[in-house]
Each structure stands twice: as structure tokens, then as C-alpha cells.
Design a protein around this motif. Structure first.
Motif, PDB file in Angstrom:
ATOM      1  N   ASN A   3      40.334 -73.721 -31.354  1.00 54.54           N
ATOM      2  CA  ASN A   3      40.115 -73.686 -29.900  1.00 54.54           C
ATOM      3  C   ASN A   3      39.946 -75.111 -29.403  1.00 54.54           C
ATOM      4  OD1 ASN A   3      37.514 -74.480 -30.594  1.00 54.54           O
ATOM      5  ND2 ASN A   3      36.481 -72.813 -29.533  1.00 54.54           N
ATOM      6  N   GLY A  11      33.599 -67.670 -27.282  1.00 53.19           N
ATOM      7  CA  GLY A  11      34.962 -67.159 -27.268  1.00 53.19           C
ATOM      8  C   GLY A  11      35.624 -67.223 -28.624  1.00 53.19           C
ATOM      9  N   ILE A  94      38.918 -68.093 -27.733  1.00 55.95           N
ATOM     10  CA  ILE A  94      39.227 -67.729 -26.367  1.00 55.95           C
ATOM     11  C   ILE A  94      38.705 -68.829 -25.448  1.00 55.95           C
ATOM     12  CG2 ILE A  94      38.892 -66.011 -24.536  1.00 55.95           C
ATOM     13  CD1 ILE A  94      38.172 -64.018 -26.830  1.00 55.95           C
ATOM     14  N   ARG A  96      37.287 -70.812 -22.274  1.00 55.78           N
ATOM     15  CA  ARG A  96      36.430 -70.491 -21.127  1.00 55.78           C
ATOM     16  C   ARG A  96      37.091 -71.057 -19.873  1.00 55.78           C
ATOM     17  NH1 ARG A  96      32.038 -72.118 -17.940  1.00 55.78           N
ATOM     18  NH2 ARG A  96      30.490 -70.467 -17.654  1.00 55.78           N
ATOM     19  N   LEU A 128      40.086 -66.684 -20.980  1.00 56.09           N
ATOM     20  CA  LEU A 128      39.352 -65.788 -20.086  1.00 56.09           C
ATOM     21  C   LEU A 128      39.160 -66.498 -18.754  1.00 56.09           C
ATOM     22  CD1 LEU A 128      37.791 -63.033 -19.954  1.00 56.09           C
ATOM     23  CD2 LEU A 128      35.738 -64.337 -20.560  1.00 56.09           C
ATOM     24  N   GLU A 138      29.910 -64.056 -19.008  1.00 58.95           N
ATOM     25  CA  GLU A 138      31.340 -63.891 -19.225  1.00 58.95           C
ATOM     26  C   GLU A 138      31.622 -62.590 -19.976  1.00 58.95           C
ATOM     27  OE1 GLU A 138      29.748 -66.716 -20.424  1.00 58.95           O
ATOM     28  OE2 GLU A 138      30.402 -68.300 -19.051  1.00 58.95           O
ATOM     29  N   TRP A 140      33.549 -61.574 -22.524  1.00 57.83           N
ATOM     30  CA  TRP A 140      34.378 -61.912 -23.683  1.00 57.83           C
ATOM     31  C   TRP A 140      34.974 -60.666 -24.330  1.00 57.83           C
ATOM     32  CZ3 TRP A 140      35.518 -66.781 -23.687  1.00 57.83           C
ATOM     33  CH2 TRP A 140      34.589 -67.737 -23.248  1.00 57.83           C
ATOM     34  N   ASP A 169      38.180 -62.154 -15.919  1.00 53.24           N
ATOM     35  CA  ASP A 169      36.773 -62.159 -16.337  1.00 53.24           C
ATOM     36  C   ASP A 169      36.025 -61.052 -15.591  1.00 53.24           C
ATOM     37  OD1 ASP A 169      34.347 -62.820 -17.467  1.00 53.24           O
ATOM     38  OD2 ASP A 169      33.926 -64.423 -16.028  1.00 53.24           O
TER      39      ASP A 169
END
Length: 248
Positions: A3, A11, A94, A96, A128, A138, A140, A169
Motif C-alpha cells: 500500500n 485498510g 486499501i 484511505r 475507499l 471509515e 473498510w 465510504d
């Protein structure tokens, strides 16, 4: 799996859990800190010529490594012999925040997935749509179903394929159907110069004020649709005609 938000990102932990639940043999290797905006940079902190890595507690039962490097550099390591065998799939996220529009050029999340494609693997960037400066919790877990839908497509795709998945989201039961989407002309945020002087330049991120293009990824995502975009790596276009007598 990597990431650009760093190895401690929630995430990343969620994506590792989803991938492990889908039966994939997961290895996590992510930056030890925030690397947003790294694009496909291959920068790294090295000691005696070696990229610095550190083992971390497992994520979803998978081995995990914190790497002092940009996400694309980590992908180069993974596909270049660090991991044996080299991975067939590279999952990135994932993230943010959404990665939509042509602004994805600058995304470290997307840069990692594109680098995987350039090396002949298959890459998936997952994001997301957390708003800029958002303070609400959030969602997720809302990503889980959509990653489960896309993973078989990715596994069956040609070598070098790269996809970008963006998810609203909001709770999963509020999502509309998954849609394929072209890139908008802009992303969700843009960068402005707030101050400049002899001490340097101060930048500020703001939401874009340009209307979204109907049918493109930014508009569909805002309307509650998860979006899937197939991306191509660096390639040539038709060159301009050279003037008569130009150097050959």
C-alpha cells in the motif's frame, strides 16, 4: 500485498483478511511509513546498498514486512527475486481516499499495481472514498464483497493486467451495483500553492471544483457505485511528423 498508507494502515489489514479469506497465499510487504503521492517511484532507504526491511507481526495469518521504501520499489523487490516464488498477483491498498480520474498518475497505491503489470504480474489497486479531512469512521468492511467479485476477474486476466477498484465510504447495503468506468479528467482533490517565499513553498490540498464527467469514475463513485477501471501502463502514441530535413 502492499500500500502507500504504511504497514499500520487499517485498510491494509482489511485487504489482507479479504485475500486470505479468498484462499490466496498472502505475503504482506508495505512501507514503514506514509508514502502517498509516490506514484511509481522506486526510492528507498538503504544501508550498505541493501533496502532496509523489518519483520512485523502477521496480518490475517500472513507474514508481514515493513520496508523503508516506496510501494513500487517494494513490488520490484517482490517480483525481482526477494519473494520465492514471485507473486502472480499484487494487491495494493486499501487506500484511505479515492483514486479516480487522471490524477491517479500520482498515486502510490496505483503506482504499485501498475509496476506489477509492467513486470508481467497482475495488479489491483483498491481505494475507499474517504473524504478529504473526513472524521467519521471509515467503512473498510464495505470493500470485502467487491474485492471478492474482482479477484476472479484478475486471476483470469492476461498477464500484465492492472485494475483499479474504488468503493464508496458507506455501509455495503447502501452501495449501488459495481460499474466499469473510464477515468475522469480530474481526481477528487487538487494541490494549490498556499504560500511561497525564501523559506520554500507551502502546498495545500483542496477538493476539486470542476464538475464530474457523467459516466466517468468520479461521478459514478459519488452516486454510490463502486467502480472498476482497467489501466494500461506506459506505452507509445503516434509521434508528430518531423519537419523536412530534421535529424534522422
Amino acid at each position: 500485498m502492499t500500500n502507500d498508507d504504511g504497514i499500520d494502515s487499517p485498510g491494509l489489514a482489511m485487504l489482507a483478511d479479504v485475500a486470505a479469506g479468498a484462499g490466496l497465499d498472502v505475503v504482506v510487504a508495505a512501507p514503514d511509513r506514509q508514502y502517498s503521492g509516490a506514484s511509481a517511484a522506486v526510492t528507498a532507504v538503504q544501508e550498505q546498498g541493501r533496502t532496509v526491511t523489518e519483520e512485523r507481526p502477521t496480518l490475517a495469518g500472513a507474514p508481514a514486512h515493513a520496508v523503508r521504501a516506496a510501494p513500487a520499489h517494494i513490488v520490484v523487490l517482490a517480483l525481482g527475486g526477494w519473494l520465492d516464488p514471485p507473486p502472480e498477483l499484487v494487491l495494493s491498498g486499501i487506500n484511505r481516499g479515492a483514486n479516480v480520474g487522471r490524477a491517479i498518475l500520482h498515486s502510490g497505491t496505483v503506482g504499485a499495481a501498475l509496476t506489477a503489470g509492467q513486470f508481467g504480474a497482475r495488479g489491483l489497486a483498491v481505494s475507499l472514498d474517504v473524504p478529504l479531512g473526513g472524521t467519521e469512521p471509515e467503512h473498510w468492511d464495505a470493500v470485502r464483497e467487491h474485492v471478492g467479485t474482482v479477484l476472479p476477474l484478475l486471476r483470469d486476466a492476461a498477464a500484465g493486467s492492472t485494475y483499479s477498484l474504488n468503493v464508496p465510504d458507506r455501509p455495503a447495503d447502501e452501495h449501488r451495483e459495481l460499474r466499469t468506468a473510464p477515468l475522469d479528467a480530474e481526481g477528487t482533490v487538487r494541490t494549490l500553492v498556499e504560500e511561497s517565499g525564501v523559506d520554500g513553498v507551502l502546498l495545500r490540498e483542496v477538493g476539486t471544483d470542476r464538475p464530474a464527467e457523467p459516466g466517468a469514475d468520479r461521478a459514478l463513485l459519488a452516486a454510490g457505485h463502486p467502480t472498476l477501471t482497467a489501466l494500461g501502463g506506459l506505452r507509445e502514441v503516434t509521434p508528430p511528423a518531423l519537419p523536412v530535413g530534421a535529424a534522422r
